[in-house]
Write a protein that holds these residues in place. Structure first.
Motif, PDB file in Angstrom:
ATOM      1  N   GLY A  17      21.000  38.156  31.398  1.00 43.62           N
ATOM      2  CA  GLY A  17      19.941  39.027  30.910  1.00 43.62           C
ATOM      3  C   GLY A  17      20.529  40.400  30.648  1.00 43.62           C
ATOM      4  N   ILE A  18      20.198  40.978  29.509  1.00 44.20           N
ATOM      5  CA  ILE A  18      20.702  42.303  29.137  1.00 44.20           C
ATOM      6  C   ILE A  18      19.521  43.225  28.896  1.00 44.20           C
ATOM      7  CG2 ILE A  18      22.019  43.640  27.451  1.00 44.20           C
ATOM      8  CD1 ILE A  18      23.454  41.016  26.707  1.00 44.20           C
ATOM      9  N   LEU A  19      19.557  44.391  29.518  1.00 46.78           N
ATOM     10  CA  LEU A  19      18.559  45.426  29.293  1.00 46.78           C
ATOM     11  C   LEU A  19      19.234  46.554  28.534  1.00 46.78           C
ATOM     12  CD1 LEU A  19      15.854  46.871  29.741  1.00 46.78           C
ATOM     13  CD2 LEU A  19      16.774  47.661  31.948  1.00 46.78           C
ATOM     14  N   PHE A  20      18.771  46.811  27.308  1.00 47.97           N
ATOM     15  CA  PHE A  20      19.315  47.898  26.503  1.00 47.97           C
ATOM     16  C   PHE A  20      18.580  49.198  26.827  1.00 47.97           C
ATOM     17  CE2 PHE A  20      20.616  44.153  24.172  1.00 47.97           C
ATOM     18  CZ  PHE A  20      21.912  44.466  23.808  1.00 47.97           C
ATOM     19  N   THR A 163      13.897  34.503  32.365  1.00 50.68           N
ATOM     20  CA  THR A 163      14.884  35.549  32.630  1.00 50.68           C
ATOM     21  C   THR A 163      14.461  36.865  31.986  1.00 50.68           C
ATOM     22  OG1 THR A 163      16.684  33.949  32.808  1.00 50.68           O
ATOM     23  CG2 THR A 163      17.306  36.231  32.336  1.00 50.68           C
ATOM     24  N   ALA A 164      14.023  36.806  30.744  1.00 41.69           N
ATOM     25  CA  ALA A 164      13.606  38.018  30.031  1.00 41.69           C
ATOM     26  C   ALA A 164      12.414  38.678  30.725  1.00 41.69           C
ATOM     27  CB  ALA A 164      13.266  37.699  28.578  1.00 41.69           C
ATOM     28  N   THR A 165      11.429  37.888  31.133  1.00 43.79           N
ATOM     29  CA  THR A 165      10.249  38.487  31.770  1.00 43.79           C
ATOM     30  C   THR A 165      10.576  38.982  33.180  1.00 43.79           C
ATOM     31  OG1 THR A 165       9.441  36.294  32.399  1.00 43.79           O
ATOM     32  CG2 THR A 165       8.547  37.256  30.389  1.00 43.79           C
ATOM     33  N   HIS A 166      11.528  38.353  33.852  1.00 42.28           N
ATOM     34  CA  HIS A 166      11.966  38.853  35.161  1.00 42.28           C
ATOM     35  C   HIS A 166      12.554  40.261  35.010  1.00 42.28           C
ATOM     36  CE1 HIS A 166      13.630  38.949  39.182  1.00 42.28           C
ATOM     37  NE2 HIS A 166      14.794  39.289  38.649  1.00 42.28           N
ATOM     38  N   ILE A 167      13.349  40.470  33.965  1.00 41.76           N
ATOM     39  CA  ILE A 167      13.924  41.792  33.711  1.00 41.76           C
ATOM     40  C   ILE A 167      12.814  42.791  33.396  1.00 41.76           C
ATOM     41  CG2 ILE A 167      15.388  43.143  32.137  1.00 41.76           C
ATOM     42  CD1 ILE A 167      17.123  40.571  31.882  1.00 41.76           C
ATOM     43  N   GLN A 168      11.846  42.388  32.585  1.00 41.97           N
ATOM     44  CA  GLN A 168      10.721  43.281  32.267  1.00 41.97           C
ATOM     45  C   GLN A 168       9.961  43.673  33.525  1.00 41.97           C
ATOM     46  OE1 GLN A 168       8.438  41.209  29.121  1.00 41.97           O
ATOM     47  NE2 GLN A 168       8.452  43.252  28.241  1.00 41.97           N
ATOM     48  N   ARG A 169       9.735  42.716  34.419  1.00 42.95           N
ATOM     49  CA  ARG A 169       9.020  43.017  35.673  1.00 42.95           C
ATOM     50  C   ARG A 169       9.817  44.008  36.512  1.00 42.95           C
ATOM     51  NH1 ARG A 169       8.068  36.899  36.190  1.00 42.95           N
ATOM     52  NH2 ARG A 169       6.243  36.685  34.867  1.00 42.95           N
ATOM     53  N   SER A 170      11.133  43.874  36.520  1.00 45.62           N
ATOM     54  CA  SER A 170      11.983  44.803  37.266  1.00 45.62           C
ATOM     55  C   SER A 170      11.857  46.214  36.707  1.00 45.62           C
ATOM     56  CB  SER A 170      13.444  44.355  37.215  1.00 45.62           C
ATOM     57  OG  SER A 170      13.605  43.117  37.849  1.00 45.62           O
ATOM     58  N   ILE A 171      11.817  46.324  35.378  1.00 46.86           N
ATOM     59  CA  ILE A 171      11.644  47.635  34.744  1.00 46.86           C
ATOM     60  C   ILE A 171      10.313  48.239  35.160  1.00 46.86           C
ATOM     61  CG2 ILE A 171      11.314  48.855  32.553  1.00 46.86           C
ATOM     62  CD1 ILE A 171      13.078  46.683  31.269  1.00 46.86           C
ATOM     63  N   SER A 172       9.243  47.453  35.068  1.00 50.39           N
ATOM     64  CA  SER A 172       7.911  47.942  35.431  1.00 50.39           C
ATOM     65  C   SER A 172       7.864  48.371  36.888  1.00 50.39           C
ATOM     66  CB  SER A 172       6.859  46.866  35.181  1.00 50.39           C
ATOM     67  OG  SER A 172       6.762  46.587  33.812  1.00 50.39           O
ATOM     68  N   GLN A 173       8.477  47.591  37.771  1.00 52.30           N
ATOM     69  CA  GLN A 173       8.497  47.928  39.188  1.00 52.30           C
ATOM     70  C   GLN A 173       9.242  49.230  39.432  1.00 52.30           C
ATOM     71  OE1 GLN A 173       6.794  46.324  41.625  1.00 52.30           O
ATOM     72  NE2 GLN A 173       7.385  48.078  42.867  1.00 52.30           N
ATOM     73  N   GLN A 174      10.391  49.412  38.753  1.00 56.63           N
ATOM     74  CA  GLN A 174      11.153  50.646  38.910  1.00 56.63           C
ATOM     75  C   GLN A 174      10.358  51.844  38.425  1.00 56.63           C
ATOM     76  OE1 GLN A 174      14.855  50.046  36.880  1.00 56.63           O
ATOM     77  NE2 GLN A 174      15.714  48.760  38.501  1.00 56.63           N
ATOM     78  N   GLN A 175       9.642  51.681  37.296  1.00 56.09           N
ATOM     79  CA  GLN A 175       8.840  52.779  36.771  1.00 56.09           C
ATOM     80  C   GLN A 175       7.686  53.108  37.712  1.00 56.09           C
ATOM     81  OE1 GLN A 175       7.943  51.231  32.877  1.00 56.09           O
ATOM     82  NE2 GLN A 175       9.754  52.156  31.955  1.00 56.09           N
ATOM     83  N   ASN A 176       7.087  52.101  38.316  1.00 55.71           N
ATOM     84  CA  ASN A 176       6.002  52.332  39.287  1.00 55.71           C
ATOM     85  C   ASN A 176       6.525  53.010  40.530  1.00 55.71           C
ATOM     86  OD1 ASN A 176       4.068  51.209  37.625  1.00 55.71           O
ATOM     87  ND2 ASN A 176       4.217  49.168  38.550  1.00 55.71           N
ATOM     88  N   ASP A 177       7.720  52.647  40.973  1.00 52.69           N
ATOM     89  CA  ASP A 177       8.316  53.249  42.165  1.00 52.69           C
ATOM     90  C   ASP A 177       8.647  54.725  41.955  1.00 52.69           C
ATOM     91  OD1 ASP A 177       8.086  50.819  43.400  1.00 52.69           O
ATOM     92  OD2 ASP A 177      10.225  50.297  43.258  1.00 52.69           O
TER      93      ASP A 177
END
Length: 178
Positions: A17-20, A163-177
């Motif tokens: 998974g790659i996050l740009f 995999t793609a949605t797992h990365i998106q959830r991680s982004i959302s969680q980091q932004q919420n934190d």
């Protein structure tokens, strides 16, 4: 880090998974290869662009900020996908065979966008959930996408979509934190 001109590939039994920087997410299945042609991103600009070449394997990508504000073009062996914002699945056979393209519903947001696929013989608009098309060559008219069953979509793109949605959830969680 990934740089312009880099070839990104996965081996047997692996996935990536790659996050740009613009929050575009690419998920690659086993035995996949892609080239990073270009990424120009400035959050305050309207001339952003990203160019990716998919060579083989199964991919799911969820567009980030570049697609709606500039342009995201994804090249395949049989044509180009022009995207303004959506979740896309692409499956490219290893030895010059078929390329399958699907407009996916984002499981986290429930959104389905639209995109066009074009090659030297024609153009196809993907505007509905599970719109699916198989193209065998760059000189063959792509025709009109059909609606594929949810089961077929999951069979083709399920692991890469997860995999793609797992990365998106991680982004959302980091932004919420934050």
């Amino acid at each position: 880090p990934i740089f312009q001109g880099d070839i990104v590939s996965t081996g047997v039994g692996s996935e990536l998974g790659i996050l740009f920087i613009d929050e575009t997410v690419f998920s690659l299945s086993a035995n996949a290869r892609m080239v990073i042609n270009e990424l120009i991103y400035n959050p305050s600009s309207t001339t952003n662009s990203m160019g990716i070449s998919l060579l083989q394997g199964t991919f799911v990508f969820v567009t980030g900020q570049v697609a709606p504000s500039g342009g995201l073009e994804v090249e395949t062996p049989v044509g180009v996908i022009g995207i303004r914002g959506t979740t896309v699945g692409v499956q490219i056979a290893t030895f010059g065979g078929r390329t399958s393209i699907a407009n996916l519903t984002n499981p986290d947001t429930g959104e389905t966008g639209s995109f066009t696929f074009s090659n030297e013989a024609g153009q196809a608009l993907f505007s509905l959930a599970n719109h699916f098309l198989e193209v065998r060559s760059a000189s063959t008219d792509p025709g009109v996408p059909s609606i594929s069953s949810g089961q077929d979509i999951v069979a083709s793109f399920g692991p890469a979509l997860n995999t793609a949605t797992h990365i998106q959830r991680s982004i959302s969680q980091q932004q919420n934190d934050e």
